[in-house]
Design a protein around this motif. Structure first.
Motif, short mmCIF file in Angstrom:
data_model
loop_
_atom_site.label_atom_id
_atom_site.label_comp_id
_atom_site.label_asym_id
_atom_site.label_seq_id
_atom_site.Cartn_x
_atom_site.Cartn_y
_atom_site.Cartn_z
N SER A 67 0.78 -1.10 0.04
CA SER A 67 -0.08 -0.04 0.00
C SER A 67 0.91 1.38 -0.08
O SER A 67 2.13 1.16 0.49
CB SER A 67 -1.09 0.03 1.32
N ASN A 68 0.09 2.33 -0.42
CA ASN A 68 1.11 3.66 -0.19
C ASN A 68 1.47 4.22 1.02
O ASN A 68 2.42 4.41 1.30
CB ASN A 68 0.29 4.51 -1.16
N GLU A 69 0.33 3.63 2.02
CA GLU A 69 0.64 3.93 3.27
C GLU A 69 1.85 3.05 3.86
O GLU A 69 2.69 3.74 4.67
CB GLU A 69 -0.51 3.32 4.18
N THR A 116 4.77 5.07 2.48
CA THR A 116 5.19 6.25 3.33
C THR A 116 5.66 5.88 4.81
O THR A 116 6.76 6.68 5.35
CB THR A 116 3.87 6.98 3.51
N LEU A 117 5.34 4.81 5.28
CA LEU A 117 5.90 4.39 6.61
C LEU A 117 7.25 4.17 6.53
O LEU A 117 8.15 4.50 7.15
CB LEU A 117 5.09 3.14 7.27
N ARG A 124 5.07 -2.34 11.46
CA ARG A 124 4.93 -1.39 12.69
C ARG A 124 5.48 -2.00 13.74
O ARG A 124 6.30 -1.42 14.47
CB ARG A 124 3.43 -1.49 12.85
N ALA A 166 4.30 11.83 7.62
CA ALA A 166 3.46 10.60 7.27
C ALA A 166 2.39 11.05 6.42
O ALA A 166 1.27 10.37 6.07
CB ALA A 166 2.73 10.27 8.59
N ASN A 215 -1.35 10.71 8.08
CA ASN A 215 -1.74 9.46 8.35
C ASN A 215 -1.42 9.42 9.91
O ASN A 215 -0.18 9.22 9.96
CB ASN A 215 -1.27 8.54 7.53
N ILE A 254 0.66 6.08 10.68
CA ILE A 254 2.02 6.15 10.50
C ILE A 254 2.87 7.08 11.33
O ILE A 254 3.97 6.77 11.88
CB ILE A 254 2.40 6.64 8.97
N ARG A 299 -1.49 3.88 18.34
CA ARG A 299 -2.59 4.96 17.62
C ARG A 299 -3.33 5.52 18.74
O ARG A 299 -3.44 6.62 18.77
CB ARG A 299 -3.13 4.12 16.39
#
Length: 476
Positions: free
Chosen positions: A355-357, A360-361, A397, A445, A448, A451, A460
């Protein structure tokens, strides 16, 4: 001295005396020069050079038909970069001076001592090699092209910084000198060594040894081998890795951990291109190209008297510093997909899409373990993947948070980048620092919060509570 390091070109020995020809060729062969071409008729020299370029010429001055004095200016005119070493029985200063003015590289008086002959030829070949390298470097720097891109097929990158290193390796691949590859653990030093071997075109093997765990005796036995009876248990002759790497590449990994006693032996090998198997008093020539790698700062080790300066300068004629992954983060999406495909094939699964997420992370992570760490993360995530078209982020994560916690728990760890924290002007409060860090994490992030929480080392919900508290304080 290794002729194969000079693009496979022969050394030409020109003399009408057959005994001199064969004696000179024997001395050069014994020192590791694989190709020596003998010319007994001076009229054949220029046609021979036209048919086959040479790495150096040993030229007698007084010969029938065409003298060396007549040939020398012609060779210099036609082949200005070809070293010509004059050998003659004339101990005449004027003749020597005239030869040097005409462009001779060196002047040797017969009978020539073996050590003097080898020193002169070695110097000539080294100069010739440096000239070739400078020409190649100029070509690559001006053209920005790779002539042997397939040699780097195993290194996944689109980085200009990495491409510049590829061009440098192409330029020095045919050099006789050692190459020192430095870089952090996991950055890919071994892959660069393999690429250099492929580029060199050497016919011999790529032989690798990690010298970090070898004491001096084991180092000597591993590299040089031994004769039968050299020590208790030596019941037969055993060739060392230098012999196995003959005509190829000897890759010494973790060279920064080599003991001082072993450093002396390696230095002697590099200087003389000769070695003694344990239990033998007969020197053997080495034509293996030596490539070393380290994750240590050898300059600092020299200042602390832990690494010999003379060995360092021998090893570092050509230096390649492989950048850490954080310095070419543009490669992360490419590497991520490459490792996903590799892992999916290894465990016979259909590879999910990142994923794009996730990208990015990972792009905001420091990667202390570099490309190797990213590969381990991806393989672990694939092993835990239970279906679906998108790769789950949770294992990434967890891995990042564990690394961040380890950094916090390590009281001796330096700040990121190894630099002290410098705070100019007014010293901020903890609330101000927290607010600035949260804002920066959210910026990196892309807004987000999941992230951003990972970057901050928070869960979170913990980040949500802090954000809610900030909003509440701002409304009061």
């Amino acid at each position: 001295m290794r002729e194969q390091s000079f693009a496979g070109l022969p050394v030409l020995v020109v003399d009408d005396d057959h005994s001199v020809l064969h004696a000179t060729a024997a001395v050069l062969h014994s020192a590791g020069v694989a190709k020596v071409q003998m010319v007994d008729d001076s009229r054949e020299l220029l046609p021979a050079l036209e048919r086959q370029p040479a790495s150096a010429v040993l030229l007698d001055l007084f010969m029938p038909h065409v003298t060396g004095n007549e040939l020398l200016p012609e060779i210099v005119r036609l082949y200005p970069e070809l070293p010509v070493i004059v050998m003659t029985a004339a101990q005449d200063v004027d003749t020597a001076v005239l030869s040097m003015k005409e462009g001779a590289f060196d002047y040797l008086v017969k009978p020539v001592e073996e050590s003097r002959l080898l020193a002169s030829v070695r110097h000539a070949l080294e100069v010739q090699s440096l000239r070739r390298q400078m020409g190649a470097l100029k070509h690559y720097l001006l053209s920005d092209c790779l002539q042997n891109g397939e040699a780097f097929a195993g290194i996944v990158t689109n980085s200009r910084k990495m491409r510049a290193l590829f061009q440098y390796l192409e330029a020095v691949a045919a050099s006789a000198e050692p190459v020192l590859i430095s870089g952090e653990t996991g950055a890919g030093k071994e892959m660069f060594a393999h690429a250099l071997h492929r580029l060199s075109g050497l016919a011999g093997q790529f032989v690798q040894v990690n010298v970090a765990g070898l004491d001096d005796t084991l180092f000597s036995d591993t590299l040089f081998g031994h004769r039968k009876g050299a020590f208790t248990g030596a019941d037969q002759n055993r060739p060392g890795l230098i012999a196995q790497a003959g005509g190829g590449t000897l890759f010494l990994d973790e060279i920064g951990d080599l003991s001082m006693a072993s450093q002396v032996k390696l230095l002697r090998l590099l200087q003389e291109h000769m070695y003694f198997p344990l239990g033998s008093d007969v020197a053997r020539p080495s034509d293996a190209r030596v490539v070393c790698a380290t994750n240590h700062n050898l300059a600092q080790a020299m200042r602390q008297n832990q690494f010999r300066s003379d060995l360092f300068y021998r090893l570092s004629v050509h230096q390649v510093e492989v950048p850490p992954l954080r310095e070419h983060k543009e490669d992360i999406p490419l590497l991520l997909q490459h490792f996903l495909d590799e892992a999916a094939t290894a465990i016979n699964k259909t590879g999910p899409e990142p994923s794009n997420e996730l990208i990015t992370l990972l792009s905001n992570y420091h990667f202390p373990g570099n490309v190797r760490e990213l590969r381990a993360m991806v393989f672990n995530a694939m092993a835990l993947h239970r279906g679906g078209s998108v790769l789950a982020m949770e294992s990434f994560r967890v891995a990042i948070q564990k690394q961040q916690k380890a950094n916090i728990d390590d009281s001796t760890a330096e700040p990121p980048g190894g630099l002290p924290v410098i705070i100019p002007g007014r010293f901020p409060t903890l609330d101000e620092v927290e607010e600035a860090m949260v804002k920066e994490a959210l910026r990196r992030a892309g807004g987000n919060q999941g992230i951003a929480a990972t970057l901050l080392g928070l869960s979170r919900p913990a980040l949500n509570r802090r954000l809610a508290r900030r909003v509440l304080q701002a409304n009061c």
